[in-house]
Scaffold this active site. Structure first.
Site, PDB file in Angstrom:
ATOM      1  N   GLY A  44      -4.894  19.201  -1.188  1.00 57.39           N
ATOM      2  CA  GLY A  44      -5.839  19.379  -0.358  1.00 57.39           C
ATOM      3  C   GLY A  44      -5.940  20.738   0.188  1.00 57.39           C
ATOM      4  O   GLY A  44      -4.958  21.461  -0.175  1.00 57.39           O
ATOM      5  N   ARG A  45      -6.839  21.171   0.827  1.00 52.45           N
ATOM      6  CA  ARG A  45      -6.837  22.508   1.275  1.00 52.45           C
ATOM      7  C   ARG A  45      -7.585  22.540   2.670  1.00 52.45           C
ATOM      8  O   ARG A  45      -8.152  21.429   3.166  1.00 52.45           O
ATOM      9  CB  ARG A  45      -8.063  23.173   0.483  1.00 52.45           C
ATOM     10  CG  ARG A  45      -7.570  24.581  -0.139  1.00 52.45           C
ATOM     11  CD  ARG A  45      -8.440  25.038  -1.386  1.00 52.45           C
ATOM     12  NE  ARG A  45      -7.837  25.216  -2.570  1.00 52.45           N
ATOM     13  CZ  ARG A  45      -7.198  26.575  -2.467  1.00 52.45           C
ATOM     14  NH1 ARG A  45      -7.494  27.376  -1.685  1.00 52.45           N
ATOM     15  NH2 ARG A  45      -6.563  26.875  -3.734  1.00 52.45           N
ATOM     16  N   GLY A  46      -7.379  23.733   3.627  1.00 58.19           N
ATOM     17  CA  GLY A  46      -8.151  23.767   4.581  1.00 58.19           C
ATOM     18  C   GLY A  46      -7.214  23.859   5.896  1.00 58.19           C
ATOM     19  O   GLY A  46      -5.834  23.916   5.517  1.00 58.19           O
TER      20      GLY A  46
ATOM     21  N   GLY B 109      -4.548  26.530   5.328  1.00 59.87           N
ATOM     22  CA  GLY B 109      -3.589  26.605   4.200  1.00 59.87           C
ATOM     23  C   GLY B 109      -3.895  25.516   3.009  1.00 59.87           C
ATOM     24  O   GLY B 109      -4.954  24.924   3.240  1.00 59.87           O
ATOM     25  N   THR B 110      -2.910  25.483   2.114  1.00 61.40           N
ATOM     26  CA  THR B 110      -3.145  24.775   0.901  1.00 61.40           C
ATOM     27  C   THR B 110      -2.110  23.653   1.039  1.00 61.40           C
ATOM     28  O   THR B 110      -0.901  23.780   1.234  1.00 61.40           O
ATOM     29  CB  THR B 110      -3.071  25.408  -0.284  1.00 61.40           C
ATOM     30  OG1 THR B 110      -4.195  26.613  -0.386  1.00 61.40           O
ATOM     31  CG2 THR B 110      -3.445  24.535  -1.453  1.00 61.40           C
ATOM     32  N   VAL B 111      -2.493  22.468   0.696  1.00 61.43           N
ATOM     33  CA  VAL B 111      -1.399  21.326   0.546  1.00 61.43           C
ATOM     34  C   VAL B 111      -0.988  20.957  -0.685  1.00 61.43           C
ATOM     35  O   VAL B 111      -1.994  20.550  -1.500  1.00 61.43           O
ATOM     36  CB  VAL B 111      -2.127  20.211   1.448  1.00 61.43           C
ATOM     37  CG1 VAL B 111      -0.979  19.018   1.637  1.00 61.43           C
ATOM     38  CG2 VAL B 111      -2.659  20.484   2.770  1.00 61.43           C
TER      39      VAL B 111
ATOM     40  N   LYS C  94       2.475  21.778   3.058  1.00 59.85           N
ATOM     41  CA  LYS C  94       1.324  22.542   3.482  1.00 59.85           C
ATOM     42  C   LYS C  94       1.706  24.116   3.412  1.00 59.85           C
ATOM     43  O   LYS C  94       2.801  24.256   4.316  1.00 59.85           O
ATOM     44  CB  LYS C  94       0.775  22.168   5.008  1.00 59.85           C
ATOM     45  CG  LYS C  94      -0.291  23.180   5.058  1.00 59.85           C
ATOM     46  CD  LYS C  94      -1.177  22.281   6.443  1.00 59.85           C
ATOM     47  CE  LYS C  94      -2.571  23.088   6.484  1.00 59.85           C
ATOM     48  NZ  LYS C  94      -3.498  22.503   7.305  1.00 59.85           N
TER      49      LYS C  94
ATOM     50  N   ASP D 174      -9.952  20.311  15.584  1.00 56.69           N
ATOM     51  CA  ASP D 174     -10.661  20.256  14.491  1.00 56.69           C
ATOM     52  C   ASP D 174     -10.902  18.993  13.602  1.00 56.69           C
ATOM     53  O   ASP D 174     -10.357  18.694  12.652  1.00 56.69           O
ATOM     54  CB  ASP D 174     -10.013  21.341  13.289  1.00 56.69           C
ATOM     55  CG  ASP D 174     -10.983  21.628  12.184  1.00 56.69           C
ATOM     56  OD1 ASP D 174     -12.130  21.145  12.216  1.00 56.69           O
ATOM     57  OD2 ASP D 174     -10.337  22.189  11.231  1.00 56.69           O
TER      58      ASP D 174
END
Ligand SMILES: *[C@@H]1O[C@H](CO)[C@@H](O)[C@H](O)[C@H]1NC(C)=O
Ligand SMILES: *[C@@H]1O[C@H](CO)[C@@H](O)[C@H](O)[C@H]1NC(C)=O
Ligand SMILES: *[C@@H]1O[C@H](CO)[C@@H](O)[C@H](O)[C@H]1NC(C)=O
Ligand SMILES: *[C@@H]1O[C@H](CO)[C@@H](O)[C@H](O)[C@H]1NC(C)=O
Ligand SMILES: *[C@@H]1O[C@H](CO)[C@@H](O)[C@H](O)[C@H]1NC(C)=O
Length: 808
Positions: A524-526, A529-531, A545, A640
């Site tokens: 994942g992203r957002g 950061g990147t997970v 993350k 968010d």
């Protein structure tokens, strides 16, 4: 025990000499930092001038080792000036503290004709004035005048008591007192500016005489009135109250302190440690300590967050930063009116009790009779009613004109009935649950630390503890928990600092690099950061993350924020396992969620999200957010909320992720919006407040939540879900989905047909519960109202959805 060899030769000579030639010794405030600090023989304790404020000093004794915990003060309520103040031993044998060379603020009031007066400072922490002539006589000792702390072997007697300090940072006399009363019973009492009351042990236990004088009861016939904690951690009181600390048997440093929150705790510290840990507590249920939440407010306790106060519906804080001042009504008193039933309405507050201060107690009154009594009494603010007999025949009615010592105990079977003017409709029925102003940083919050004994029976006892707490049989609990805490003396029992903190730990960068196979599997992203997916050394699968944005944040700031996130513990919030902060690297380690994000599942063509899953996700997400918003420990907005941040575990239980990275908010700072110099959020899910620069409150999350629910219902994405930067924010308060749903609803009502089947996700077909769908869609539309005050709170949403959980 060896007496003092004061560090300073000057004083050694002074103290161990006779004072034959009127050479009085004195200790001056200016020099206390350099060399006049006096330490006990083995250096355990220090005596000297302790700074308590701006240019304000107290003559005190403290532990030499950090954190320099104070154990005694001579002049706690009258600090002396930082200039020309002295402590002097006069030739008359009086030890006096002089403020700015002018006023005597404190003295031992001793006098002797002997010329052999000596001041000794022992390693027990006792400062002693001795007449050392032919017959050695004790003139004075600090042990006889405790402030808020008892050291091992320091007895508390008839003539003395412990008084708490005012707050964690203000050492002057506070409102709590530990003392022996005239019945020879050791008690804790709140002595506030207006009211005072005993809260340990509770009176009604005594009068019931249940096992009084044996076992857990108190014995009233020993008038020696003395309590002492010994070197092994055993506390014995002459009223037969005894207890052992959880580390009983070990010879380590301990102290018993009446803390500023009104609880008595025994603390232990091992050599080399820099933190005291609690090894005994008198009053296990903090809300039963009086005076914390002032008049007309309610104390509630949640293990994760500690103690909090909230105003009654229709009431507001007198001083939102000082809970102890309580709340005042937002309405006028009724006495001007003729109190007819039309003037007042009665609101039931479940699980709430106000201890003591009944105006009157009426047996055999039905609920309605109790209402009538209250109506006839101008000052009646409400009542407690309980009915033991059939049909409420043997009802008991307690009228209240003062609402003191309020608390809410989950599972408590009674309700409090609050009287409000019937004209009043704009109060928030949920005040009890929401809208808390956290107590800020006034006073240090003391964390209760549950103890767990040997594993096999620890859980049983915890259950017993909870069961009795639920039953509201508080006094029984105290003793039971006391026993449970203090019975065993095996040293290696586990002590959980905080239940939620277990397992939360620091990882090294190389460890995480290895776990993620050099960050190879991106999931994942957002959120800055990147997970990556990773497998930890204990074979647990984790989501790791890697943050980009906080790379220039200091490690301590980062740690402060993550440890708060790590402390949050709710089944609908993602669990955090730990963090890594090394050089530029900032990583967070979370539980891995098998079913990915809500976004992925909504997008997928396999249509795995059937109606009951969707409803459950909406409900769980609401619960998770309600917890975030309303736990008083830290007030956190998510800022968010979007389907990408709602993760699904193997059972499709939702877990809100990515919270806490937006700045942590408390109520005060959100008013002026200062923590939010940058717009946060994602296009399509952002509340209008962001765009119009209005105050940011928890209602921004409610708005975003509403959009997510509409998306789940309709299957339509509000946008492409691109993260918004500050510059482009203006144009991205996107209302397309909301407008579309509203139009459908309006058209349906024009032709008089149902509207939900016009908006429902075609992928669901007709496989949904109409009733639930209508509730969910209605709630979602309220959530996305432009006016934040019209939007419900997250806990109201959760409650409404919960009421229809089993409809389908
Ligand atoms: C401590 O509290 C007392 C009583 O409220 C107050 O008078 C005093 O100024 C406070 N001292 C400090 C250092 O804040
Ligand atoms: C006090 O406690 C001890 C030990 O539990 C017991 O033997 C004694 O009988 C008690 N005394 C009274 C007066 O209850
Ligand atoms: C009273 O209490 C003290 C201190 O616990 C104890 O030493 C003494 O034996 C007791 N006296 C009686 C008569 O129980
Ligand atoms: C108050 O109400 C009572 C009956 O409800 C009535 O008899 C009385 O006149 C009223 N008094 C005033 C001042 O309105
Ligand atoms: C309570 O009320 C019931 C029914 O009115 C009556 O029979 C009973 O005697 C009353 N009890 C007391 C203690 O007044």
């Amino acid at each position: 025990m060896a007496s003092s060899t004061f560090l300073l030769p000057l004083f050694v000579s002074l103290i161990f000499h006779n004072f034959q030639h009127s050479s009085s010794f004195s200790l001056s405030v200016e020099k206390f930092k350099e060399d006049v600090i006096v330490s006990s023989p083995k250096g355990k304790f220090t005596a000297g001038f302790y700074p308590v404020g701006d240019n304000a000093y107290c003559f005190a004794i403290w532990y030499t080792q950090p954190p320099h915990t104070l154990v005694w003060m001579a002049n706690r309520d009258q600090p002396v000036n930082g200039k020309r103040s002295t402590l002097s031993l006069l030739t008359t044998g009086n030890l006096v503290l002089t403020d700015a060379a002018q006023f005597m603020v404190w003295s031992t009031n001793t006098a002797t004709s002997s010329k052999q007066v000596q001041l000794h400072f022992y390693d027990t922490g006792n400062l002693v004035l001795l007449d050392n002539s032919d017959n050695v006589a004790l003139l004075w000792q600090s042990f006889d005048f405790p402030t808020d702390t008892l050291l091992p072997n320091q007895p508390l007697r008839k003539s003395t008591n412990l008084i708490s300090s005012r707050s964690g940072t203000n050492y002057s006399s506070g409102y709590y007192k530990l003392f022996f009363d005239f019945e020879n019973v050791l008690r804790l009492m709140y002595q506030g500016p207006q009211v005072s009351s005993v809260y340990w042990p509770y009176d009604w236990l005594r009068s019931n005489n249940i096992d009084y004088g044996i076992g857990n009861g108190r014995y009233t016939f020993n008038d020696s009135r003395v309590v002492v904690l010994d070197d092994f951690g055993y506390l014995v009181s002459s009223d037969n109250f005894t207890s052992k600390t959880s580390d009983y048997g070990m010879i380590i440093q301990r102290r018993l302190t009446l803390d500023h929150d009104g609880n008595v705790r025994v603390y232990s510290i091992k050599d080399g440690q820099d933190k005291w840990s609690v090894s005994g507590i008198f009053r296990r249920q903090p809300c039963f300590i009086h005076g914390i939440c002032g008049p007309s407010s309610i104390c509630s306790y949640e293990p994760a967050s500690g103690r909090k106060c909230s105003c009654l519906p229709g009431y507001r804080w007198l001083d939102s930063e000082d809970w102890s001042q309580g709340c005042v009504p937002k309405f006028q008193l009724w006495c001007r009116n003729n109190n007819t039933e039309q003037d007042s309405r009665f609101l039931q507050l479940p699980e709430v009790d106000f201890y003591g201060y009944d105006y009157g107690f009426f047996l055999n009154h039905t609920y309605q009779q109790c209402v009538n009594l209250c109506l006839r009494l101008c000052e009646c603010k409400g009542f407690q009613h309980s009915s033991s007999g059939q049909g409420g025949v043997n009802g008991q009615c307690y009228l209240k004109t003062q609402l003191l010592n309020g608390h809410r105990t989950p599972g408590y079977s009674r309700s409090f009935i609050l009287r409000l003017p019937s004209s009043m409709h704009d109060y928030d029925e949920n005040t009890i649950n929401i809208g808390l102003v956290c107590g800020g940083n006034r006073g240090v919050q003391v964390l209760e630390r549950p103890y767990v004994e040997e594993k096999e029976n620890g859980s049983v006892k915890l259950m017993m503890w909870f069961a009795s707490a639920l039953g509201g049989i508080e006094v029984v609990c105290i003793f039971m928990v006391w026993c449970f805490l203090f019975r065993k003396n095996n040293a290696d029992k586990q002590i959980y600092v905080l239940a939620a903190e277990t397992g939360f730990r620091k990882f090294s960068y190389s460890e995480l690099k290895q776990a993620t196979k050099n960050f190879s599997e991106e999931i994942g992203r957002g959120g800055g950061g990147t997970v990556y997916k990773g497998v930890l050394s204990d074979n647990r699968v984790a989501a790791i993350k890697r943050l980009h944005e906080v790379a220039n944040q200091g490690e301590s700031e980062f740690l402060a924020e993550t440890s708060i996130i790590g402390r949050l513990n709710h089944m609908n919030l993602i669990g955090m396992l730990g963090y890594c902060a090394e050089g530029k690297h900032r990583l967070l380690v979370y539980d891995y969620m098998e079913n990915g994000s809500l976004a992925q599942n909504l997008d997928s063509s396999s249509n795995v999200l059937d109606w009951s899953k969707r409803y459950n996700i909406a409900l769980g997400t609401a619960r998770g957010l309600a917890y975030l918003h309303e736990e008083c420990l830290e007030w956190i907005l998510h800022c968010d909320i979007k389907p990408q941040n709602v993760l699904l575990d193997s059972d499709y239980q939702p877990k809100v992720a990515d919270f806490g990275l937006s700045k942590l908010l408390n109520r005060n700072s959100n008013l002026n919006n200062s923590n939010f110099s940058r717009i946060r959020g994602t296009r399509g899910y952002m509340a209008p407040e962001w765009v119009f620069n209005l105050p940011i409150t928890s209602k921004v999350d409610v708005y975003s939540y509403g959009i997510v629910v509409l998306e789940m219902i309709t299957g339509r994405s509000p946008t492409t879900g691109v993260r918004v930067t500050e510059l482009e924010a203006e144009s991205h308060h996107d209302e397309r989905l909301v407008t579309w749903v509203r139009e459908k609803k309006m058209k349906a009502s024009e032709v008089g047909s149902t509207w939900v089947d016009r908006i429902v996700d075609p992928a669901l077909g007709s496989n949904y519960d109409m009733n639930q769908m209508e509730i969910l869609a209605t709630v979602a539309l309220e959530c996305v109202d432009e006016d934040k005050d019209v939007r419900p709170s997250m806990s109201q949403v959760a409650e409404r959805l919960q009421n229809h959980e089993n409809d389908s």
